[in-house]
Design a protein around this motif. Structure first.
Motif, short mmCIF file in Angstrom:
data_model
loop_
_atom_site.label_atom_id
_atom_site.label_comp_id
_atom_site.label_asym_id
_atom_site.label_seq_id
_atom_site.Cartn_x
_atom_site.Cartn_y
_atom_site.Cartn_z
N PHE A 185 0.82 -1.19 -0.06
CA PHE A 185 0.02 0.23 0.04
C PHE A 185 1.02 1.23 0.14
CE2 PHE A 185 -2.17 3.40 2.40
CZ PHE A 185 -3.13 3.53 1.53
N VAL A 186 1.93 1.10 0.76
CA VAL A 186 2.80 2.63 0.73
C VAL A 186 3.29 2.54 -0.69
CG1 VAL A 186 4.94 3.30 1.80
CG2 VAL A 186 3.41 2.18 3.19
N SER A 187 3.55 1.42 -1.21
CA SER A 187 4.24 1.79 -2.79
C SER A 187 3.09 2.04 -3.79
CB SER A 187 4.88 0.53 -3.04
OG SER A 187 5.99 0.09 -2.15
N ILE A 188 1.87 1.95 -3.46
CA ILE A 188 1.09 2.11 -4.56
C ILE A 188 -0.23 2.87 -4.21
CG2 ILE A 188 1.65 0.16 -5.95
CD1 ILE A 188 -1.04 -1.04 -5.00
N TRP A 189 -0.12 3.88 -2.89
CA TRP A 189 -1.12 4.41 -2.52
C TRP A 189 -1.84 5.54 -3.47
CZ3 TRP A 189 -0.88 9.59 -1.88
CH2 TRP A 189 0.40 10.02 -2.04
N TYR A 190 -0.88 6.08 -3.99
CA TYR A 190 -0.92 7.09 -5.17
C TYR A 190 -2.01 6.55 -6.13
CZ TYR A 190 2.76 5.43 -7.57
OH TYR A 190 3.73 4.56 -8.20
N MET A 191 -1.80 5.14 -6.50
CA MET A 191 -2.49 4.73 -7.65
C MET A 191 -3.91 4.50 -7.24
SD MET A 191 -0.62 4.14 -10.27
CE MET A 191 -1.52 2.98 -11.07
N TRP A 192 -4.16 4.23 -5.94
CA TRP A 192 -5.40 4.41 -5.37
C TRP A 192 -6.40 5.73 -5.62
CZ3 TRP A 192 -8.44 0.12 -4.52
CH2 TRP A 192 -7.80 -1.16 -4.25
N LEU A 193 -5.61 6.72 -5.41
CA LEU A 193 -6.23 8.16 -5.54
C LEU A 193 -6.41 8.52 -6.96
CD1 LEU A 193 -4.08 9.90 -2.87
CD2 LEU A 193 -6.33 9.18 -2.68
N LEU A 194 -5.56 8.03 -7.80
CA LEU A 194 -5.52 8.72 -9.34
C LEU A 194 -6.20 7.49 -10.14
CD1 LEU A 194 -1.94 9.56 -9.58
CD2 LEU A 194 -3.99 11.12 -9.12
N LEU A 195 -6.14 6.12 -9.95
CA LEU A 195 -6.78 5.27 -11.03
C LEU A 195 -7.34 4.10 -10.61
CD1 LEU A 195 -6.62 4.94 -14.12
CD2 LEU A 195 -4.50 3.69 -13.57
N LEU A 196 -6.98 3.36 -9.56
CA LEU A 196 -7.41 1.89 -9.28
C LEU A 196 -9.10 2.02 -8.98
CD1 LEU A 196 -4.61 0.66 -7.27
CD2 LEU A 196 -5.09 0.23 -9.59
N PHE A 197 -9.51 2.86 -8.23
CA PHE A 197 -11.03 2.67 -7.89
C PHE A 197 -11.74 2.43 -9.27
CE2 PHE A 197 -9.72 4.40 -3.95
CZ PHE A 197 -10.31 3.30 -2.91
#
Length: 250
Positions: A185-197
């Motif tokens: 999660f620490v490595s990809i947290w920004y991906m949740w904010l920008l794309l994953l949802f």
């Protein structure tokens, strides 16, 4: 109607002829915009349900070429479904809180009480798991009372079990990995904010739309059969004018 259908077919045909890279970039941009709208909509926390509904509503509309403007469409759907989606989300929170309390009780007691509450907890968890995957997409698609929507969500999950499994895996596995392994999660947290949802919702919408179309076609076919049966019954009740009628006095 034929003209509208032809126009729609031409539109879809034109999009299919576009270069793959361009279509991929358009999809990426759409998912990015939807993700940003979703995250912003979730900031007050209690609006997460409305944000999920708006996210799925826009995914459905965009995939069916019914909407082109992401932000304004998302805001419209957010406002339209806000009351019902928020109530549904708060009820889910209550259900989770109850199950958490039961789990704590199970850990603290033994014997019959522990067995009983374990059984109850399993049933509650199964019911919630059956309802959640299709709950907000149904609110996004149809205008029904919340009780009817909950029942329909459970029926669809049981009827289309494999589709339910695919939707659950698509949402559960990434979240489980991030919770189980915080370093991920620490490595990809920004991906949740920008794309994953947005990406997960976009992908699962393909499966959900198929279910909706199958269910809608089944309802249409059933209504058509009932209409034909009613017409045949009405014809049978009509008097046969070809039969001779006895004249008075004969």
């Amino acid at each position: 109607m034929n003209e509208m259908t032809n126009n729609q077919d031409n539109k879809n045909s034109g999009r299919d002829k576009e270069p793959f890279l361009r279509r991929a970039m358009d999809a990426f941009g759409t998912m990015f915009a939807l993700n940003i709208c979703f995250v912003v909509g979730c900031i007050p926390i209690f609006t997460i349900g409305a944000s999920f509904t708006a996210l799925y509503a826009m995914c459905i509309r965009l995939q069916e070429d019914e909407e082109e403007t992401v932000v304004s469409g998302f805001i419209h759907e957010f406002k339209r479904s806000f009351k019902q989606s928020t109530i549904a989300f708060l009820l889910l929170l209550v259900a989770v809180a109850v199950m958490l309390a039961e789990y704590i009780m199970i850990k603290r007691v033994t014997g019959f009480i522990s067995t009983f509450y374990t059984f109850v907890l399993i049933i509650e968890a199964v019911l919630v798991a059956l309802v959640v995957p299709f709950l907000f997409p149904l609110i996004a698609r149809y205008n029904n009372a919340l009780s009817i929507t909950v029942r329909n969500a459970m029926v669809l999950s049981i009827t289309y079990l494999w589709s339910w499994v695919k939707v659950v895996i698509a949402w559960f596995v990434p979240i489980f990995i991030c919770v189980k392994y915080p370093v991920v999660f620490v490595s990809i947290w920004y991906m949740w904010l920008l794309l994953l949802f947005g990406a997960i919702a976009w992908g699962t919408t393909h499966t959900i739309r198929k279910i909706f179309r199958l269910n809608e076609q089944r309802i249409i076919d059933t209504a058509e059969k009932e209409r034909k049966a009613a017409e045949e019954a009405a014809k049978e009740d009509e008097p046969d004018e070809s039969e001779p009628v006895d004249e008075e006095g004969k």
